[in-house]
Every structure is written in C-alpha cells, then in structure tokens.
Write an enzyme that holds these catalytic residues in place. Structure first.
Site, PDB file in Angstrom:
ATOM      1  N   ARG A   1     -14.721  -5.576 -12.182  1.00  0.00           N
ATOM      2  CA  ARG A   1     -14.662  -4.895 -11.069  1.00  0.00           C
ATOM      3  C   ARG A   1     -15.061  -3.249 -11.348  1.00  0.00           C
ATOM      4  O   ARG A   1     -14.271  -2.911 -12.210  1.00  0.00           O
ATOM      5  CB  ARG A   1     -13.571  -4.985 -10.460  1.00  0.00           C
ATOM      6  CG  ARG A   1     -13.100  -6.218  -9.843  1.00  0.00           C
ATOM      7  CD  ARG A   1     -11.651  -6.432  -9.294  1.00  0.00           C
ATOM      8  NE  ARG A   1     -11.437  -5.648  -8.026  1.00  0.00           N
ATOM      9  CZ  ARG A   1     -10.445  -5.671  -7.208  1.00  0.00           C
ATOM     10  NH1 ARG A   1      -9.420  -6.389  -7.661  1.00  0.00           N
ATOM     11  NH2 ARG A   1     -10.263  -5.111  -5.976  1.00  0.00           N
TER      12      ARG A   1
ATOM     13  N   SER B   1       0.785  -1.458  -0.190  1.00  0.00           N
ATOM     14  CA  SER B   1       0.029  -0.008  -0.071  1.00  0.00           C
ATOM     15  C   SER B   1       1.009   1.336  -0.224  1.00  0.00           C
ATOM     16  O   SER B   1       0.668   2.089  -0.591  1.00  0.00           O
ATOM     17  CB  SER B   1      -0.844   0.051   1.273  1.00  0.00           C
ATOM     18  OG  SER B   1      -1.816  -1.095   1.084  1.00  0.00           O
TER      19      SER B   1
ATOM     20  N   SER C   1     -12.920   2.386   4.926  1.00  0.00           N
ATOM     21  CA  SER C   1     -11.222   2.404   4.916  1.00  0.00           C
ATOM     22  C   SER C   1     -10.592   3.749   5.279  1.00  0.00           C
ATOM     23  O   SER C   1      -9.499   4.026   4.462  1.00  0.00           O
ATOM     24  CB  SER C   1     -10.966   1.958   3.746  1.00  0.00           C
ATOM     25  OG  SER C   1     -11.374   0.480   3.281  1.00  0.00           O
TER      26      SER C   1
ATOM     27  N   ASP D   1      -9.205  -5.529   4.856  1.00  0.00           N
ATOM     28  CA  ASP D   1      -8.147  -6.521   4.499  1.00  0.00           C
ATOM     29  C   ASP D   1      -7.986  -7.525   5.478  1.00  0.00           C
ATOM     30  O   ASP D   1      -7.098  -8.520   5.370  1.00  0.00           O
ATOM     31  CB  ASP D   1      -7.060  -5.965   3.893  1.00  0.00           C
ATOM     32  CG  ASP D   1      -7.005  -5.643   2.529  1.00  0.00           C
ATOM     33  OD1 ASP D   1      -8.156  -5.877   1.876  1.00  0.00           O
ATOM     34  OD2 ASP D   1      -6.430  -4.790   2.090  1.00  0.00           O
TER      35      ASP D   1
ATOM     36  N   SER E   1     -14.956   2.380  -2.483  1.00  0.00           N
ATOM     37  CA  SER E   1     -13.511   2.014  -2.421  1.00  0.00           C
ATOM     38  C   SER E   1     -12.459   3.321  -1.792  1.00  0.00           C
ATOM     39  O   SER E   1     -12.718   4.271  -2.473  1.00  0.00           O
ATOM     40  CB  SER E   1     -12.868   1.161  -3.686  1.00  0.00           C
ATOM     41  OG  SER E   1     -11.544   1.083  -3.635  1.00  0.00           O
TER      42      SER E   1
ATOM     43  N   ARG F   1     -15.465 -12.353  -1.685  1.00  0.00           N
ATOM     44  CA  ARG F   1     -14.534 -12.382  -0.495  1.00  0.00           C
ATOM     45  C   ARG F   1     -15.661 -12.996   0.381  1.00  0.00           C
ATOM     46  O   ARG F   1     -15.647 -14.118   1.293  1.00  0.00           O
ATOM     47  CB  ARG F   1     -13.722 -11.672   0.067  1.00  0.00           C
ATOM     48  CG  ARG F   1     -12.422 -11.312  -0.605  1.00  0.00           C
ATOM     49  CD  ARG F   1     -11.381 -10.649  -0.048  1.00  0.00           C
ATOM     50  NE  ARG F   1     -10.129 -10.475  -0.600  1.00  0.00           N
ATOM     51  CZ  ARG F   1      -9.289  -9.578  -0.431  1.00  0.00           C
ATOM     52  NH1 ARG F   1      -9.262  -8.738   0.495  1.00  0.00           N
ATOM     53  NH2 ARG F   1      -8.142  -9.614  -1.153  1.00  0.00           N
TER      54      ARG F   1
ATOM     55  N   ARG G   1      -5.325 -13.600  -0.188  1.00  0.00           N
ATOM     56  CA  ARG G   1      -5.729 -13.418   1.090  1.00  0.00           C
ATOM     57  C   ARG G   1      -6.363 -14.875   1.552  1.00  0.00           C
ATOM     58  O   ARG G   1      -6.381 -15.161   2.786  1.00  0.00           O
ATOM     59  CB  ARG G   1      -6.463 -12.157   1.627  1.00  0.00           C
ATOM     60  CG  ARG G   1      -5.607 -10.822   1.288  1.00  0.00           C
ATOM     61  CD  ARG G   1      -5.916  -9.850   1.870  1.00  0.00           C
ATOM     62  NE  ARG G   1      -5.184  -8.595   1.585  1.00  0.00           N
ATOM     63  CZ  ARG G   1      -3.828  -8.381   1.919  1.00  0.00           C
ATOM     64  NH1 ARG G   1      -3.230  -9.355   2.532  1.00  0.00           N
ATOM     65  NH2 ARG G   1      -3.307  -7.191   1.296  1.00  0.00           N
TER      66      ARG G   1
ATOM     67  N   GLY H   1      -5.759  -4.373  -8.576  1.00  0.00           N
ATOM     68  CA  GLY H   1      -6.786  -3.398  -8.260  1.00  0.00           C
ATOM     69  C   GLY H   1      -6.139  -1.784  -7.836  1.00  0.00           C
ATOM     70  O   GLY H   1      -6.539  -0.854  -8.485  1.00  0.00           O
TER      71      GLY H   1
END
Length: 456
Positions: free
Chosen positions: A143, A20, A217, A338, A189, A369, A415, A114
């Site tokens: 996406r 990140s 986030s 995450d 997002s 997910r 993940r 992404g």
C-alpha cells in the site's frame, strides 16, 4: 462459518466504539503534555495497533495475544494464506535485510492497520532522539505511502524506505520538525491529510496545508478537525482547499468519550433492509444523531433502501418501511468510501440497480475492494461493472446460481465479511470464509449476530 438466519429480526445489538475517533484521540493524547483519560476506547485490532505506535511497542510486547492474533496464527499453521496476504501480526519483518542502523531501531508492526501506519509515520517522526522501524503485513507493504512521506520530509522528518521505494516498511529517526507549509494531493487518502493536521499544533509556526485535486473523504478530515478542537487545538478550513493549524499544542484535562461507530451500524441497516420480517426491529444503543462521523449519513442512504431510523433516549431504532417502486440508487461515495461494500451488496440482494461513484480509494484498502466485490457477487448471480477504477454499476440482471457449498472469500478484509454476512438471509447456509477478520474493527460482530441465527 455457515449462516442460517431466523425468520424474525428483532432485538438489540451493541456497537463497537469508533476506531476512527479512537485512533485520533490516541495520537493527540500521546503528544499533549499531560494526557487525559479516554473513555470508551475501541477494542479492536486497529486500535491495538495504534496503541503500540503510541507506546513504541512491538507486537511481542503486548501482555497477551488478542483473539485475532490467536486465530490467525492458528490458521497460518493449518493452511497457506492467499498470496500477498499475511496474518495481522505476521513476522514479515524477519524477511527484511538487516543492517546496523535497523538493529538499534524500535520495531513496531502494525499488521493490516492502515491508519496506524499513516498516523504512526507522522507521530514517530516527532520522537526526538529515537529510531523506529515501522512495518506491517505483506499487504501493508503493497500500500503506497510516498505522498505522506514526502510531505513529512518537507517538514524536516527523517524517513527512509526499508524496502521498495514509496512503500512500507519505514525507518524513522525522530527529530524536531520545523516546516510550515505543505502542498498535498488529496485524491488518494484522507488519512495522509489527517496525519499531517494532527502534528500541526506541535510545529513552531503551525501548519498551512494546501490540498490539490479532488478531496476524498472530506468528512474524515472534518472528523480530525473536530477531535483536535476537543483537545484544545485551533484548526480550520481557510478556503475550499486550504487548512490552517495554529501552533500551541493540545490542552485537555477532562476525560474524552469515544462515540459508537456508525460504519459498524451500517451492517445492521443492511440486515433490516434484507430481512423478510415486515416487523423487523433492531435497537442500536448509544448511537446518536449528532455525530462527528461522516458515515452517519447511512441514515439517509438506507432511508432509500427501506430502513427507517428513530432516535430515542439511549440509542437508535431501525425498522422497515416501504420501498418506492422502480428504485434506482445513484450515489457519489467519495466522502463515505467505507460504506461502499454495504451499499453495493444491499442493492444487489434487493434487486435494486445502482451506479456508485467516487470509489477510487477502494483499490488501496485492506484488499482491492472493487475486484473483491466483483468476484464475490458473481457467486450470488450478480455481475457488476467497474468503470474508470472509480465507479460500480449494475443493471439489475441476476443469473441463476446454485447455493450448494457456496462460500464468500473475505480477502483479509473485515468489511467483506460483515457486508456479505446478511446475504445469508437470501441464501440460507451461505458460508463466510475466515470470519475472524472482523476483529480488525468489530470483534464482537458474530457474537451480536448469534440471537438472530438458527442454532445447530
């Protein structure tokens, strides 16, 4: 890959650098007048994809294929991938209808990255006089990116869709951007917000960004602001839902050091939590208490799951501690999405009922997910409930299951592989299908795990 853990869990595990932070530093360094040295850059597929965006390279321009490229291309020859998924550096662009405009464009394939797609859309919009076709894997083309594209267009960007409206691939014609104010929904997002913030210092009058709805986030937005400031930008919150970025570009001459990745650390926390070794001890070098990363809250979350963290010179030490009787975990993970897979799987394997909220962004990650967690946990006797597309609940009931030939599918999601690997502590011999997906963020994960596994 079949996993058998040893009885003892004691040793040291090296963590990757934060992808990140790496990707934000790469973006900013690419647009400042004189780039600085970036030390400790993440070595993973996502960061390699971001580097191609920064350099204007296609996957085929890379000097040598990564291990992920090699393993995935081999797998593609040997078996059909699941419908809707493609290899990380697939040739999905070849299926797109050509025209003269596209023929002259620089093609950049970010695969399943992404962050590189979203940051790339913003960065490439600034490249005056150049045209780009920004594409990815089949999953990437599913996406949505319309919210970000519309915001960039409001600043003057020339972006069109080269496929389904609202989704990649994107045809981008770089030009000078002149807009000053954007209103943006913030419940999809945080990467949309970060992409816009990072171009803010390059706009003639700066940028005012007004966010609408629940802000998902938020720590990732604050991470972006923190990296921007370290590169000399003036950017801040000016209200609960409004951000302001001053014009003036970026100026940093001294080297920039990338922190170790706290999200990657979460899988080692999970292993300590699930281990039967009462004296389990894992050292994570270079991991620090003071961090820009929101996922550093893993310390707090796992304190309730039986893991104690001690910070010493050179890193963090994880050890076991008593778990309160009658434990129940209720967390809102909208700021740490995450960590969801790690926490859900840990609780399930420890028999701790849970209620996790704030998971709406998990539907549009590398895979869905929420559905993937449901499908794979059933194999381990755990039936979790998904509610309102944003919550996961479990009452603690476990069904009897047979572990013979049991395998966890990973859905092209790094993940999923890393969150389920520690389950082999409870289900010896558990297999992880397509373990190579970890190359997206933590290529050395299986190497780091080897000292803790029984050797055949």
């Amino acid at each position: 890959m079949k996993l058998h853990f040893t009885q003892e869990l004691r040793g040291t595990a090296q963590l990757p650098s934060s992808k990140s932070i790496s990707n934000r530093a790469l973006f900013i360094n690419a647009v400042q007048e004189k780039p600085c040295l970036i030390e400790g850059l993440a070595q993973c597929d996502d960061t390699e994809a971001m580097m191609r965006v920064v350099r204007g390279e296609t996957a085929h321009d890379v000097d040598a294929p990564t291990s992920a490229q090699t393993s995935r291309s081999t797998r593609k020859r040997k078996a059909n991938a699941a419908e809707g998924m493609a290899s990380l550096f697939g040739d999905c662009i070849d299926t797109i209808k050509e025209d003269k405009t596209v023929a002259s464009a620089i093609r950049i394939d970010v695969g399943a990255a992404g962050t590189a797609m979203r940051f790339g859309a913003a960065l490439l919009s600034l490249r005056e006089g150049k045209q780009f076709l920004l594409s990815g894997s089949d999953r990437m083309h599913q996406r949505p990116i319309g919210i970000l594209v519309n915001a960039l267009r409001s600043l003057g960007a020339n972006i069109s869709y080269h496929g389904k409206e609202g989704f990649p691939p994107l045809l981008i014609k770089g030009k000078k951007l002149t807009g000053t104010t954007i209103e943006l929904t913030a419940d999809v997002s945080s990467q949309y917000v970060s992409a816009l913030l990072m171009i803010g210092p390059l706009l003639p009058q700066g940028l005012q960004l007004k966010l609408q709805g629940e802000i998902l986030s938020r720590p990732y937005i604050n991470l972006t602001l923190g990296v921007m400031r370290q590169f000399g930008a003036h950017a801040t919150w000016v209200g609960e839902n409004t951000l302001y970025v001053h014009a003036g570009g970026y100026q940093r001459e001294q080297p920039f050091y990338v922190e170790k990745d706290w999200t990657a650390a979460s899988y080692w926390y999970e292993m300590v939590a699930l281990s039967d070794d009462v004296d389990a001890r894992v050292v994570l070098p270079s991991l620090t208490r003071e961090s820009l990363q929101g996922d550093s809250r893993v310390v707090e979350f796992f304190n309730s799951l039986g893991v104690h963290t001690s910070f010493v010179d050179g890193g963090a030490v994880l050890t076991k501690q008593a778990l309160p009787a009658g434990s129940f975990i209720h967390l809102n993970l909208s700021e740490q999405p995450d960590l969801a897979q790690t926490l859900v799987v840990t609780c399930a394997m420890k028999g701790i009922p849970f209620h996790f909220e704030g998971l709406q962004s998990l539907r549009i990650k590398e895979t869905d997910r929420l559905s993937a967690l449901q499908a794979e946990l059933v194999k381990l006797g755990v039936r979790v409930q998904v509610r309102l597309d944003s919550e996961m609940l479990w009452d603690g009931h476990v069904d009897a299951v047979s572990i013979d030939n049991m395998a966890i599918d990973t859905y092209e999601d790094h993940r999923m592989a890393m969150a389920f690997a520690p389950c082999a502590m409870k289900f010896p011999g558990l297999r992880i299908n397509h373990p190579e997906v970890v190359s997206k963020s933590y290529p050395s994960f299986w190497t780091m795990l080897q000292p803790f596994l029984k050797q055949d």
